[in-house]
Write an enzyme that holds these catalytic residues in place. Structure first.
Site, mmCIF file in Angstrom:
data_model
loop_
_atom_site.group_PDB
_atom_site.id
_atom_site.type_symbol
_atom_site.label_atom_id
_atom_site.label_comp_id
_atom_site.label_asym_id
_atom_site.label_seq_id
_atom_site.Cartn_x
_atom_site.Cartn_y
_atom_site.Cartn_z
ATOM 1 N N ASN A 1 28.975 29.918 -12.988
ATOM 2 C CA ASN A 1 29.518 29.270 -14.180
ATOM 3 C C ASN A 1 29.886 30.370 -15.162
ATOM 4 O O ASN A 1 29.031 30.898 -15.865
ATOM 5 C CB ASN A 1 28.482 28.317 -14.779
ATOM 6 C CG ASN A 1 28.988 27.589 -16.011
ATOM 7 O OD1 ASN A 1 30.068 27.869 -16.518
ATOM 8 N ND2 ASN A 1 28.204 26.661 -16.509
ATOM 9 N N ARG B 1 32.156 26.484 -11.274
ATOM 10 C CA ARG B 1 32.462 25.514 -12.318
ATOM 11 C C ARG B 1 33.788 25.910 -12.956
ATOM 12 O O ARG B 1 33.941 27.024 -13.459
ATOM 13 C CB ARG B 1 31.381 25.500 -13.389
ATOM 14 C CG ARG B 1 31.681 24.491 -14.501
ATOM 15 C CD ARG B 1 30.988 24.852 -15.790
ATOM 16 N NE ARG B 1 31.292 23.898 -16.851
ATOM 17 C CZ ARG B 1 31.193 24.176 -18.138
ATOM 18 N NH1 ARG B 1 30.812 25.360 -18.542
ATOM 19 N NH2 ARG B 1 31.494 23.258 -19.042
ATOM 20 N N HIS C 1 32.816 18.114 -19.399
ATOM 21 C CA HIS C 1 31.420 17.781 -19.060
ATOM 22 C C HIS C 1 31.330 16.712 -17.965
ATOM 23 O O HIS C 1 30.324 16.005 -17.850
ATOM 24 C CB HIS C 1 30.638 17.294 -20.294
ATOM 25 C CG HIS C 1 30.460 18.329 -21.342
ATOM 26 N ND1 HIS C 1 30.548 18.037 -22.698
ATOM 27 C CD2 HIS C 1 30.220 19.665 -21.263
ATOM 28 C CE1 HIS C 1 30.351 19.142 -23.398
ATOM 29 N NE2 HIS C 1 30.162 20.148 -22.553
ATOM 30 N N ARG D 1 32.265 23.928 -33.188
ATOM 31 C CA ARG D 1 33.558 23.245 -33.148
ATOM 32 C C ARG D 1 33.562 22.064 -34.102
ATOM 33 O O ARG D 1 32.571 21.354 -34.252
ATOM 34 C CB ARG D 1 33.871 22.761 -31.731
ATOM 35 C CG ARG D 1 33.983 23.863 -30.714
ATOM 36 C CD ARG D 1 34.246 23.290 -29.328
ATOM 37 N NE ARG D 1 33.920 24.266 -28.289
ATOM 38 C CZ ARG D 1 33.501 23.953 -27.084
ATOM 39 N NH1 ARG D 1 33.355 22.679 -26.740
ATOM 40 N NH2 ARG D 1 33.235 24.902 -26.206
ATOM 41 N N GLU E 1 24.106 20.102 -13.714
ATOM 42 C CA GLU E 1 25.480 20.332 -13.279
ATOM 43 C C GLU E 1 25.545 21.271 -12.079
ATOM 44 O O GLU E 1 26.414 21.129 -11.214
ATOM 45 C CB GLU E 1 26.292 20.918 -14.445
ATOM 46 C CG GLU E 1 26.411 19.974 -15.634
ATOM 47 C CD GLU E 1 26.945 20.660 -16.868
ATOM 48 O OE1 GLU E 1 28.174 20.616 -17.077
ATOM 49 O OE2 GLU E 1 26.143 21.252 -17.608
#
Length: 404
Positions: free
Chosen positions: A15, A94, A183, A244, A389
């Site tokens: 990742n 990923r 996600h 963000r 994940e």
């Protein structure tokens, strides 16, 4: 020497972030992590690799300014030193953005690289890092199949009423401007695990999944499929995040350029790196730090938490429109799994849905513990479900390799 069997399917999961590389070797059959770690501060003055193997934690200091390629080379040496390479069956990557082209995980070839490159403009920081990771892994693991697993793929079941923007239609047809969402592997995983927890078929389950970390997104899942999600064309849209802004008035761009003389790069940095919890609190993007400060009386820290929870609760409420019936509200991600304060605040604002927080169960559900944290036996329930994940990536990669 790892514990293995002829049926073991060990996958190296990578990742890649803009300045980090998270990795793990996972047995896709059961999700067991053989080795896991994080290379961070890549390209900076003091990069390092921290990893865990056989219960022991180790730190490897890298040379100044070493980046992804050097980190992966060090990882290759590490894997070989522990005799783990002979058990690997694939490398799973990923990939944050797959655009419309990729609706599921795929074996990486030149055409896939081209597609990822085209989509990378929609998530430039992530996309470039993903491509670096793939290139470095291809050079280092030449004999292993490489598989791309896309954050956006799970959301490809959304209807056009959910994913289209009210912009000139040719921006969609000519340039792919639409809502994609991210996600996806996390939302997919926790939905499946929550269905098991509630002992009901995923195909008959309606969930709202809140993945809360430095990046945050909410997903409406109807009959096991994504029907709407809060992130959009890029990971910037939706609810308040660590740094963000989430959704804003698009007119802000004109104000910043004409009144404050901002350029495009400055605006991008403002919205992605300087806003969110950090921007409001003027303290930190780390929820733990903000919670501690709020308890100590820091007013802007408390305001940041209040705004975060309010926007999250409002987004959850909006997803009752496509769902109509809700079986469970799922909290996951670093904040979702560990912040009892955030969970209690959000559930309180959603009391009209029939949700009430069990204070003790909420306190107990921390540090990787799953469980129901609502008080009533009735539907809907509030659930904490740790995400995984990496296991999803490993499983997808193993399944693709089986078909070769």
């Amino acid at each position: 020497m790892p514990t293995t069997s002829p049926k073991s399917q060990h996958v190296l999961v990578l990742n890649c972030g803009s300045s980090s590389l998270k990795f793990a070797i996972i047995d896709a059959n059961d999700g067991h992590e053989i080795i896991s770690g994080l290379a961070e501060r890549l390209g900076a003055d003091a990069p390092s690799i921290k990893y865990k193997y056989n219960g022991a934690k180790t730190v490897i200091e890298l040379g100044a300014n070493q980046a992804h390629a050097e980190a992966i080379n060090t990882l290759v040496t590490l894997i070989k030193d522990h005799n783990l390479d002979e058990y690997l069956t694939a490398v799973g990557h990923r990939v944050v953005h797959g655009g419309e082209h990729f609706t599921k995980s795929v074996l990486i070839d030149d055409a896939v690289i081209e597609g990822i490159t085209k989509a990378s403009s929609l998530a430039p920081l992530h996309g470039h890092a993903n491509l670096l990771g793939i290139s470095s892994a291809q050079n280092s693991f030449t004999g292993l199949p490489q598989v791309a697993v896309f954050d956006t793929a799970f959301h490809q079941t959304m209807d056009e009423v959910a994913y289209l923007y009210a912009l000139p239609y040719k921006l969609y047809t000519d340039y792919g401007v639409r809502r994609y969402g991210m996600h996806g592997t996390s939302h997919y995983y926790v939905a499946g695990q929550t269905a098991k927890l509630l002992n009901q078929p995923i195909e008959q389950s309606n969930f709202i999944s809140a993945h809360l970390g430095n990046g945050c997104s909410v997903c409406a899942i109807k009959d096991g499929k994504s029907v709407d999600t809060s992130m959009g064309l890029t990971p910037l849209a939706g609810i308040v995040m660590g740094t963000r802004s989430g959704d804003i008035d698009p007119g802000l761009f004109n104000f910043l350029t004409t009144q404050l003389d901002y350029n495009a790069k400055q605006i991008d940095n403002l919205l992605n790196q300087e806003s969110g919890l950090l921007g409001i609190s003027e303290l930190s993007n780390d929820c733990r730090t903000i919670e501690e400060a709020a308890v100590a009386g820091h007013k802007k820290a408390q305001l940041a938490l209040d705004i975060f929870c309010y926007r999250l609760a409002k987004q959850i409420a909006a997803y009752m429109v496509p769902l109509q019936r809700l079986d469970a509200l799922i909290f996951t991600g670093g904040i979702g799994e560990n912040s009892d304060i955030i969970r209690a605040n959000v559930i309180k604002q959603l009391g009209y849905l029939g949700l009430n927080c069990d204070e003790q169960a909420n306190l107990n559900a921390r540090f990787g513990t799953q469980g129901i944290i609502s008080t009533s036996d009735k539907i809907p329930k509030a659930v904490v479900m740790p995400t995984n994940e990496e296991w999803v990536i490993a499983l997808d990669a193993a399944n693709i390799v089986k078909e070769l």
